[in-house]
Scaffold this active site. Sequence first.
Site, PDB file in Angstrom:
ATOM      1  N   THR A 136       0.857  -1.186   0.000  1.00  0.00           N
ATOM      2  CA  THR A 136       0.000   0.000   0.000  1.00  0.00           C
ATOM      3  C   THR A 136       0.891   1.232   0.000  1.00  0.00           C
ATOM      4  O   THR A 136       1.647   1.458   0.951  1.00  0.00           O
ATOM      5  CB  THR A 136      -0.911   0.005   1.233  1.00  0.00           C
ATOM      6  OG1 THR A 136      -1.687  -1.196   1.243  1.00  0.00           O
ATOM      7  CG2 THR A 136      -1.844   1.217   1.220  1.00  0.00           C
ATOM      8  N   PHE A 162      -6.376  -6.720  -0.980  1.00  0.00           N
ATOM      9  CA  PHE A 162      -7.560  -6.321  -0.212  1.00  0.00           C
ATOM     10  C   PHE A 162      -7.851  -7.371   0.860  1.00  0.00           C
ATOM     11  O   PHE A 162      -8.960  -7.873   0.981  1.00  0.00           O
ATOM     12  CB  PHE A 162      -8.761  -6.147  -1.138  1.00  0.00           C
ATOM     13  CG  PHE A 162      -8.535  -5.157  -2.247  1.00  0.00           C
ATOM     14  CD1 PHE A 162      -8.615  -3.795  -2.010  1.00  0.00           C
ATOM     15  CD2 PHE A 162      -8.206  -5.583  -3.521  1.00  0.00           C
ATOM     16  CE1 PHE A 162      -8.402  -2.867  -3.018  1.00  0.00           C
ATOM     17  CE2 PHE A 162      -7.984  -4.674  -4.545  1.00  0.00           C
ATOM     18  CZ  PHE A 162      -8.082  -3.313  -4.293  1.00  0.00           C
ATOM     19  N   LYS A 221      -6.712   1.116  -3.308  1.00  0.00           N
ATOM     20  CA  LYS A 221      -6.472   0.536  -1.984  1.00  0.00           C
ATOM     21  C   LYS A 221      -6.668   1.562  -0.873  1.00  0.00           C
ATOM     22  O   LYS A 221      -7.396   1.310   0.101  1.00  0.00           O
ATOM     23  CB  LYS A 221      -5.049  -0.027  -1.930  1.00  0.00           C
ATOM     24  CG  LYS A 221      -4.582  -0.466  -0.549  1.00  0.00           C
ATOM     25  CD  LYS A 221      -5.414  -1.605   0.003  1.00  0.00           C
ATOM     26  CE  LYS A 221      -4.859  -2.065   1.350  1.00  0.00           C
ATOM     27  NZ  LYS A 221      -5.616  -3.177   1.909  1.00  0.00           N
ATOM     28  N   ASN A 225      -9.707   1.778   2.081  1.00  0.00           N
ATOM     29  CA  ASN A 225      -9.443   1.847   3.514  1.00  0.00           C
ATOM     30  C   ASN A 225      -9.987   3.133   4.125  1.00  0.00           C
ATOM     31  O   ASN A 225     -10.507   3.129   5.245  1.00  0.00           O
ATOM     32  CB  ASN A 225      -7.945   1.721   3.785  1.00  0.00           C
ATOM     33  CG  ASN A 225      -7.474   0.279   3.754  1.00  0.00           C
ATOM     34  OD1 ASN A 225      -8.283  -0.640   3.624  1.00  0.00           O
ATOM     35  ND2 ASN A 225      -6.180   0.072   3.867  1.00  0.00           N
ATOM     36  N   PHE A 266     -19.883  -2.693   8.859  1.00  0.00           N
ATOM     37  CA  PHE A 266     -18.957  -1.666   9.352  1.00  0.00           C
ATOM     38  C   PHE A 266     -19.685  -0.527  10.072  1.00  0.00           C
ATOM     39  O   PHE A 266     -19.133   0.551  10.236  1.00  0.00           O
ATOM     40  CB  PHE A 266     -18.068  -1.112   8.233  1.00  0.00           C
ATOM     41  CG  PHE A 266     -17.044  -2.109   7.760  1.00  0.00           C
ATOM     42  CD1 PHE A 266     -15.819  -2.211   8.385  1.00  0.00           C
ATOM     43  CD2 PHE A 266     -17.332  -2.974   6.704  1.00  0.00           C
ATOM     44  CE1 PHE A 266     -14.887  -3.151   7.970  1.00  0.00           C
ATOM     45  CE2 PHE A 266     -16.405  -3.907   6.281  1.00  0.00           C
ATOM     46  CZ  PHE A 266     -15.182  -4.000   6.911  1.00  0.00           C
ATOM     47  N   ALA A 269     -20.607   0.250  16.323  1.00  0.00           N
ATOM     48  CA  ALA A 269     -19.952   1.215  17.209  1.00  0.00           C
ATOM     49  C   ALA A 269     -19.176   0.478  18.294  1.00  0.00           C
ATOM     50  O   ALA A 269     -19.556  -0.607  18.722  1.00  0.00           O
ATOM     51  CB  ALA A 269     -20.987   2.143  17.843  1.00  0.00           C
ATOM     52  N   GLY A 274      -8.134  -0.446  14.461  1.00  0.00           N
ATOM     53  CA  GLY A 274      -6.699  -0.419  14.698  1.00  0.00           C
ATOM     54  C   GLY A 274      -6.021  -1.267  13.652  1.00  0.00           C
ATOM     55  O   GLY A 274      -6.495  -1.387  12.530  1.00  0.00           O
ATOM     56  N   CYS A 277      -3.121  -1.385   9.038  1.00  0.00           N
ATOM     57  CA  CYS A 277      -3.533  -0.790   7.765  1.00  0.00           C
ATOM     58  C   CYS A 277      -4.323   0.506   7.931  1.00  0.00           C
ATOM     59  O   CYS A 277      -3.818   1.577   7.597  1.00  0.00           O
ATOM     60  CB  CYS A 277      -4.349  -1.798   6.960  1.00  0.00           C
ATOM     61  SG  CYS A 277      -3.392  -3.215   6.386  1.00  0.00           S
TER      62      CYS A 277
END
Length: 451
Positions: A136, A162, A221, A225, A266, A269, A274, A277
């Site tokens: 990356t 990925f 990429k 992210n 995603f 909460a 962390g 990446c």
Amino acid sequence: MTSEIAHPTESSSTTMKLSVIGCGYLGAVHAAAMASIGHDVVGIDVDARKIESLAQGHAPFFEPGLQEILTAGIQSGRLRFTTDMAAAQGAAVHFVGVGTPQQKDGYAADLTYVNAAIDGLLPYLSPGDVVAGKSTVPVGTSAELAPRVEATGATLVWNPEFLREGWAVQDTIDPDRLVVGVTPGADGDRAADVLRAVYHPAVAKDTPFIVTDRPTAELVKVAANAFLATKISFINAMAEIAEVTGADVTQLADAIGHDARIGRRFLGAGIGFGGGCLPKDIRAFSARAEELGRGESVGFLREVDAINLRRRERAVQLVVESLDGAVYGKKVTVLGAAFKPHSDDIRDSPALDVAVRLHGLGASVTVTDPAAIENASRAHPQLTYVEDRDEALAGADAVIVVTEWDEYRKDLDPVQAASLTEGRIVIDGRNCLDAAAWRAAGWTYYGMGRP
């Protein structure tokens, strides 16, 4: 722990000789996965201890499915590891998968290892070889590397990975898409065809194979992210609002997640992201945008980062509040050390950050984790580590779940846990527990953004 992974067998497709430069998390998985689909692979790294471990068939880190394909590759003779860069000579494709850590004195990516890998590889390249960057990197990196590579007659492409830690083997063998960035023209077209041959099982399954220019491939990429980090921090920002209004962020996420334009994934909460990446990649993206004179275009990423870090502090605050502000000398059991489940990776781990902060406040902190204790104890020897979950719970005044392993999320019975601890306080740093069940068992339950 095992993982159900489909392992393709060698087909009639042409077996290719490949080299993989850099045998860390990305490179070791890629090398073993490429051998598992029938290629002849040599993995190369300057770290002699890592290479010795891999050559003996021992995975140097925990990743479900890796040990199986690593052992099979070595036993078949299709996979070997060495510190000698000359072993790359004769390979048709050279994958470069070295690390790009955050610079020590800033947010930008440190390209030292990428440049060293390319320079070390140059003497062993031949006309027609393909060098495929997987690291990356900031957009524009391949343009700086290309003249050195192309002077040998080889072609440079960018082929970002990925991978999801915990699913990296599956994501390499059976990816959801393949992206190859090339320079337009005959050499680029030929290089793209070579990569199609490398990934023949996935291509045969009609996996999207996206050919772009190199800058786009580099951006894909970091953009992916950045988007994921933004989505996580968005729901954590909503958790901050929920905490002062009495709303429930998990119900909020369920409700907005039904919108097909948003989706539920995603939107969990908790104490935030962390790993090796997302944190460093969004910072490097911001730094690169500043260099390009477009810092304002991704200025929001600074707030994404800030929200993420605030959630760790909030988790610590909940522990302190739950103990009526008297955390000094209290035993706090921290369930988890890895930054995510199914991994022993502790890089920028929110779990360990919370544990270290509690220790700094005078708490007696005991940490347990199914896979990451060895790594965590090397990095933070001031903490107490216990392998057995129930032993770690014994006598605890408060318990905080910081990594959502099944051992804590599904398998930990709140009634049994109550028989082990001194206190009945649980802080759910990942909103992964059944709050009603824990309260029914006599626990005082604290969630992240939940009443």
